[in-house]
Design a protein around this motif. Structure first.
Motif, PDB file in Angstrom:
ATOM      1  N   VAL A   9       0.036  -5.027   0.092  1.00 39.09           N
ATOM      2  CA  VAL A   9       1.138  -5.104   1.056  1.00 39.09           C
ATOM      3  C   VAL A   9       0.645  -4.608   2.408  1.00 39.09           C
ATOM      4  O   VAL A   9       0.004  -3.560   2.503  1.00 39.09           O
ATOM      5  N   VAL A  10       0.961  -5.370   3.446  1.00 41.20           N
ATOM      6  CA  VAL A  10       0.741  -4.920   4.817  1.00 41.20           C
ATOM      7  C   VAL A  10       2.097  -4.872   5.495  1.00 41.20           C
ATOM      8  O   VAL A  10       2.757  -5.907   5.667  1.00 41.20           O
ATOM      9  N   GLU A  25      10.136   1.874   0.611  1.00 38.70           N
ATOM     10  CA  GLU A  25      11.146   1.035  -0.037  1.00 38.70           C
ATOM     11  C   GLU A  25      10.496  -0.162  -0.723  1.00 38.70           C
ATOM     12  O   GLU A  25      10.868  -0.541  -1.849  1.00 38.70           O
ATOM     13  N   LEU A  26       9.515  -0.737  -0.059  1.00 36.93           N
ATOM     14  CA  LEU A  26       8.797  -1.871  -0.633  1.00 36.93           C
ATOM     15  C   LEU A  26       8.068  -1.462  -1.904  1.00 36.93           C
ATOM     16  O   LEU A  26       8.106  -2.164  -2.926  1.00 36.93           O
ATOM     17  N   GLU A  27       7.393  -0.327  -1.843  1.00 40.47           N
ATOM     18  CA  GLU A  27       6.645   0.159  -3.002  1.00 40.47           C
ATOM     19  C   GLU A  27       7.571   0.397  -4.192  1.00 40.47           C
ATOM     20  O   GLU A  27       7.234   0.048  -5.326  1.00 40.47           O
ATOM     21  N   LYS A  28       8.753   0.957  -3.926  1.00 44.43           N
ATOM     22  CA  LYS A  28       9.713   1.208  -5.009  1.00 44.43           C
ATOM     23  C   LYS A  28      10.253  -0.095  -5.586  1.00 44.43           C
ATOM     24  O   LYS A  28      10.379  -0.245  -6.806  1.00 44.43           O
ATOM     25  N   MET A  29      10.573  -1.064  -4.730  1.00 44.29           N
ATOM     26  CA  MET A  29      11.075  -2.346  -5.216  1.00 44.29           C
ATOM     27  C   MET A  29      10.052  -3.015  -6.123  1.00 44.29           C
ATOM     28  O   MET A  29      10.393  -3.551  -7.182  1.00 44.29           O
ATOM     29  N   HIS A  38      -0.656  -1.740  -3.726  1.00 50.15           N
ATOM     30  CA  HIS A  38      -1.282  -0.931  -2.685  1.00 50.15           C
ATOM     31  C   HIS A  38      -0.635  -1.302  -1.359  1.00 50.15           C
ATOM     32  O   HIS A  38      -0.682  -2.456  -0.931  1.00 50.15           O
ATOM     33  N   VAL A  39       0.010  -0.318  -0.714  1.00 51.03           N
ATOM     34  CA  VAL A  39       0.756  -0.560   0.516  1.00 51.03           C
ATOM     35  C   VAL A  39       0.013   0.049   1.695  1.00 51.03           C
ATOM     36  O   VAL A  39      -0.333   1.237   1.689  1.00 51.03           O
ATOM     37  N   LEU A  61      -1.222 -11.517  -5.003  1.00 52.33           N
ATOM     38  CA  LEU A  61      -0.181 -11.732  -4.007  1.00 52.33           C
ATOM     39  C   LEU A  61      -0.393 -10.767  -2.845  1.00 52.33           C
ATOM     40  O   LEU A  61      -0.601  -9.570  -3.052  1.00 52.33           O
ATOM     41  N   LEU A  62      -0.347 -11.303  -1.621  1.00 51.85           N
ATOM     42  CA  LEU A  62      -0.401 -10.497  -0.410  1.00 51.85           C
ATOM     43  C   LEU A  62       0.955 -10.585   0.277  1.00 51.85           C
ATOM     44  O   LEU A  62       1.367 -11.664   0.722  1.00 51.85           O
ATOM     45  N   ILE A  63       1.656  -9.470   0.345  1.00 56.02           N
ATOM     46  CA  ILE A  63       2.969  -9.413   0.989  1.00 56.02           C
ATOM     47  C   ILE A  63       2.791  -8.935   2.416  1.00 56.02           C
ATOM     48  O   ILE A  63       2.167  -7.907   2.659  1.00 56.02           O
TER      49      ILE A  63
END
Length: 288
Positions: A9-10, A25-29, A38-39, A61-63
Motif C-alpha cells: 500500500v502506498v 485505517e487501511l491496514e485495519k480494513m 505493508h503500508v 496487489l498494489l493499493i
C-alpha cells in the motif's frame, strides 16, 4: 479475492483528500479481510522511492491511495505484467479511481474491490513514454487546470495568476495534427479519451476517441477547458470526434498537456498512440 496474498500500500497523506489516519485505517480494513499488508505513508519527497519499492516487492496487489499522478506513475511502473493495482480516490480530481470504481469514498471502493473485484487489463494512450488510462488534453485549454486546482484548494490569488497566464497563452500556438495518417488539420487543442471512460467506445474497442477542439475566443477556451475536465466535452459545439490509433501533433513550441489530470509538457512534435495493454487493475462490475 483472486488469490491475493501479498499486498503493498502506498498512501500519500500529503495528497488532496487523504487523512493522517488513513494508513492505519487501511491496514485495519485489510486485516479484517485476512490480508497482512505493508503500508507506506511517505513524505512528499520520498513518494517516488516508496512507490518503486512497493512495485519491486512484487505484490499480488498494489493499493494506491493518492492523487492521479501517483496512480498513473504506479501503472507505468507495473505495466501489464507487473502487480495488479487498485487506484483509490485520494487526490483532488481522482479521474482514474472514479473511472474504475465510480464516485465513492475510498473505503467503499476498497470494500467492493476486495469482495466483488475482478482483474481487468486496461488499455489506453501513450505519449513520449507517459501513459494515460482516462484521457488527455493537449493544447492551451490544459493550462486552465492549474488555475482550477488552485481555486479548489482555496487559493484565489494563485488561481487568478494561473488564469491570467493561461489567458496570455491562449491562441498563441494552434496545433497541427493528423489522425491515422489522414489530412493535416488545425485545432486549438486535442482531447483523447480511453476506452475505460469514453461514452463513444466499448471497452474492447481497440482505439482512442480523438477530438479536435476549435474555439473563437477566450470565453470559448475557458468553456472548453472546464467542459473537458468536469463535463461531457462532446456537448460543446466546437468538438469533432473520431476513433484513433495514432495521432501526430505538432506546434511552434512545446505543447502543454494533461494526462489523467496531471500537467506535463510535451515536445513541439509528438505522437499519441493507442496501447491495448497498459496495466492490470482490480476493477468492479460497472453496474455497482
Amino acid at each position: 479475492m483472486l488469490g491475493i496474498k501479498k499486498v503493498e500500500v502506498v498512501a500519500n497523506v500529503a495528497s488532496g483528500s487523504v487523512a493522517d489516519t488513513a494508513p492505519a485505517e487501511l491496514e485495519k480494513m485489510l486485516a479484517d479481510f485476512g490480508l497482512n499488508a505493508h503500508v507506506c505513508a511517505p513524505t512528499t519527497d520520498d513518494l517516488t522511492n516508496c512507490l518503486k519499492a512497493a512495485v519491486d516487492a512484487r505484490p499480488d496487489l498494489l493499493i494506491i491511495l493518492a492523487g492521479d499522478g501517483t496512480a498513473r506513475a504506479a501503472a507505468e511502473l507495473c505495466g501489464p505484467k507487473g502487480p495488479m493495482i487498485a487506484p483509490l480516490p485520494g487526490g483532488t480530481m481522482n479521474m482514474l479511481p472514479h473511472a474504475v470504481y465510480g464516485v465513492r469514498p475510498w473505503q467503499e471502493a476498497l470494500t467492493l474491490a476486495l469482495t466483488q473485484g475482478h482483474e481487468q487489463l486496461v488499455g489506453g494512450g501513450e505519449v513520449e513514454g507517459h501513459l494515460f488510462m482516462v484521457g488527455a488534453i493537449l493544447g492551451t485549454p490544459a493550462l486552465w487546470a492549474p488555475a482550477r486546482e488552485a481555486a479548489r484548494d482555496g487559493k484565489p490569488r494563485l488561481a487568478l495568476l494561473r488564469a491570467r497566464r493561461a489567458l496570455r497563452r491562449a491562441f498563441t500556438g494552434r496545433l497541427r495534427y493528423n489522425i491515422d495518417g489522414g489530412p493535416r488539420l488545425k485545432a486549438e487543442a486535442m482531447v483523447f479519451m480511453c476506452p475505460l471512460t469514453s461514452k463513444a467506445l466499448d471497452e474492447d474497442e481497440g482505439a482512442l476517441e480523438a477530438a479536435a477542439l476549435n474555439v473563437q475566443g477566450a470565453a470559448d477556451a475557458l468553456r472548453l477547458g472546464v467542459n473537458a475536465l468536469v463535463r461531457d466535452w462532446r456537448d460543446d459545439p466546437s468538438v469533432q470526434a473520431e476513433r484513433c490509433q495514432v495521432a501526430r501533433i505538432w506546434s511552434a513550441q512545446g505543447i502543454p498537456a494533461l494526462l489523467d489530470g496531471e500537467s506535463v509538457r510535451l515536445k513541439a512534435l509528438t505522437e499519441v498512440r493507442y496501447q491495448p495493454a497498459l496495466a492490470r487493475v482490480l476493477a468492479i462490475p460497472k453496474d455497482l
